[in-house]
Design a protein around this motif. Structure first.
Motif, mmCIF file in Angstrom:
data_model
loop_
_atom_site.group_PDB
_atom_site.id
_atom_site.type_symbol
_atom_site.label_atom_id
_atom_site.label_comp_id
_atom_site.label_asym_id
_atom_site.label_seq_id
_atom_site.Cartn_x
_atom_site.Cartn_y
_atom_site.Cartn_z
ATOM 1 N N ILE A 1 0.847 -1.205 0.000
ATOM 2 C CA ILE A 1 0.000 0.000 0.000
ATOM 3 C C ILE A 1 0.876 1.246 0.000
ATOM 4 O O ILE A 1 0.660 2.166 -0.791
ATOM 5 C CB ILE A 1 -0.954 0.002 1.211
ATOM 6 C CG1 ILE A 1 -1.983 -1.124 1.074
ATOM 7 C CG2 ILE A 1 -1.643 1.361 1.357
ATOM 8 C CD1 ILE A 1 -2.810 -1.371 2.329
ATOM 9 N N LEU A 2 1.882 1.281 0.868
ATOM 10 C CA LEU A 2 2.755 2.452 0.954
ATOM 11 C C LEU A 2 3.545 2.660 -0.330
ATOM 12 O O LEU A 2 3.809 3.802 -0.718
ATOM 13 C CB LEU A 2 3.692 2.329 2.157
ATOM 14 C CG LEU A 2 3.017 2.341 3.530
ATOM 15 C CD1 LEU A 2 4.054 2.110 4.626
ATOM 16 C CD2 LEU A 2 2.253 3.635 3.764
ATOM 17 N N LYS B 1 5.819 10.503 7.146
ATOM 18 C CA LYS B 1 6.013 9.403 8.098
ATOM 19 C C LYS B 1 5.814 8.057 7.403
ATOM 20 O O LYS B 1 6.546 7.100 7.672
ATOM 21 C CB LYS B 1 5.019 9.553 9.254
ATOM 22 C CG LYS B 1 5.174 8.511 10.336
ATOM 23 C CD LYS B 1 4.179 8.759 11.473
ATOM 24 C CE LYS B 1 4.259 7.675 12.520
ATOM 25 N NZ LYS B 1 3.261 7.885 13.597
ATOM 26 N N GLY B 2 4.865 7.981 6.484
ATOM 27 C CA GLY B 2 4.625 6.752 5.732
ATOM 28 C C GLY B 2 5.784 6.411 4.819
ATOM 29 O O GLY B 2 6.163 5.241 4.680
ATOM 30 N N LEU C 1 8.067 3.066 5.040
ATOM 31 C CA LEU C 1 8.318 2.219 3.877
ATOM 32 C C LEU C 1 9.810 1.961 3.711
ATOM 33 O O LEU C 1 10.228 0.826 3.483
ATOM 34 C CB LEU C 1 7.735 2.857 2.612
ATOM 35 C CG LEU C 1 8.038 2.128 1.299
ATOM 36 C CD1 LEU C 1 7.491 0.705 1.323
ATOM 37 C CD2 LEU C 1 7.475 2.917 0.124
ATOM 38 N N ARG C 2 10.614 2.999 3.834
ATOM 39 C CA ARG C 2 12.070 2.812 3.721
ATOM 40 C C ARG C 2 12.578 1.823 4.767
ATOM 41 O O ARG C 2 13.392 0.953 4.472
ATOM 42 C CB ARG C 2 12.804 4.155 3.850
ATOM 43 C CG ARG C 2 12.709 5.001 2.609
ATOM 44 C CD ARG C 2 13.692 6.165 2.631
ATOM 45 N NE ARG C 2 13.448 7.119 3.695
ATOM 46 C CZ ARG C 2 12.613 8.162 3.617
ATOM 47 N NH1 ARG C 2 11.923 8.371 2.520
ATOM 48 N NH2 ARG C 2 12.479 8.989 4.626
ATOM 49 N N ARG C 3 12.073 1.947 5.993
ATOM 50 C CA ARG C 3 12.513 1.052 7.073
ATOM 51 C C ARG C 3 12.094 -0.404 6.812
ATOM 52 O O ARG C 3 12.870 -1.325 7.044
ATOM 53 C CB ARG C 3 11.954 1.504 8.421
ATOM 54 C CG ARG C 3 12.413 2.861 8.868
ATOM 55 C CD ARG C 3 13.883 2.828 9.272
ATOM 56 N NE ARG C 3 14.234 4.035 9.996
ATOM 57 C CZ ARG C 3 14.950 5.022 9.487
ATOM 58 N NH1 ARG C 3 15.403 4.951 8.262
ATOM 59 N NH2 ARG C 3 15.225 6.079 10.205
ATOM 60 N N SER D 1 -7.739 2.279 7.479
ATOM 61 C CA SER D 1 -8.051 2.826 8.800
ATOM 62 C C SER D 1 -6.823 2.775 9.709
ATOM 63 O O SER D 1 -6.474 3.755 10.375
ATOM 64 C CB SER D 1 -9.216 2.043 9.407
ATOM 65 O OG SER D 1 -9.497 2.512 10.696
ATOM 66 N N PHE D 2 -6.150 1.627 9.729
ATOM 67 C CA PHE D 2 -4.942 1.478 10.546
ATOM 68 C C PHE D 2 -3.852 2.464 10.117
ATOM 69 O O PHE D 2 -3.242 3.139 10.953
ATOM 70 C CB PHE D 2 -4.409 0.042 10.458
ATOM 71 C CG PHE D 2 -3.034 -0.112 11.039
ATOM 72 C CD1 PHE D 2 -2.846 -0.133 12.418
ATOM 73 C CD2 PHE D 2 -1.921 -0.203 10.214
ATOM 74 C CE1 PHE D 2 -1.568 -0.249 12.960
ATOM 75 C CE2 PHE D 2 -0.649 -0.316 10.746
ATOM 76 C CZ PHE D 2 -0.472 -0.339 12.124
ATOM 77 N N LEU D 3 -3.610 2.549 8.819
ATOM 78 C CA LEU D 3 -2.549 3.429 8.311
ATOM 79 C C LEU D 3 -2.859 4.896 8.572
ATOM 80 O O LEU D 3 -1.960 5.684 8.880
ATOM 81 C CB LEU D 3 -2.317 3.171 6.821
ATOM 82 C CG LEU D 3 -1.713 1.799 6.492
ATOM 83 C CD1 LEU D 3 -1.761 1.544 4.993
ATOM 84 C CD2 LEU D 3 -0.301 1.681 7.025
ATOM 85 N N GLU D 4 -4.136 5.262 8.477
ATOM 86 C CA GLU D 4 -4.514 6.648 8.772
ATOM 87 C C GLU D 4 -4.327 6.946 10.262
ATOM 88 O O GLU D 4 -3.759 7.979 10.621
ATOM 89 C CB GLU D 4 -5.956 6.913 8.352
ATOM 90 C CG GLU D 4 -6.360 8.364 8.593
ATOM 91 C CD GLU D 4 -7.799 8.654 8.241
ATOM 92 O OE1 GLU D 4 -8.061 9.755 7.742
ATOM 93 O OE2 GLU D 4 -8.673 7.786 8.481
#
Length: 95
Positions: free
Chosen positions: A16-17, A68-69, A73-75, A43-46
């Protein structure tokens, strides 16, 4: 990904990210989620501050990954690279 091998929740979040932004119908088809699964993850990501949602009334129409997303994603991708896997599903195939 092999047929019949389920993706981990972390893989779905990563997928998703990776999309960055778009319409939720496009997300559902690209990431291959049911409507209820998509709603759960969005919902969780928001709530986590990883995405922002665009709404019209009660309908969620679009999403956009936050800074932050992008960091998350990089991590996640660093973790998969560090342990030498493209996906968690690969570990399930090896067991």
């Amino acid at each position: 990904m092999s047929v019949g091998v389920r993706r981990s929740e972390l893989e779905i979040i990563r997928d998703i990210l990776r999309m960055g932004e778009g319409r939720t119908t496009s997300l559902r088809h690209t990431v291959n989620l049911s409507h209820s699964q998509m709603q759960k993850y969005l919902s969780f990501l928001e709530r986590s501050g990883l995405i922002e949602l665009g709404r019209q009334g009660s309908r969620t129409l679009s999403f956009q990954v936050t800074e932050k997303g992008r960091l998350a994603l990089r991590r996640v991708e660093e973790l998969f690279n560090l342990i030498g896997l493209e996906s968690w599903s690969e570990t399930q195939e090896q067991c």
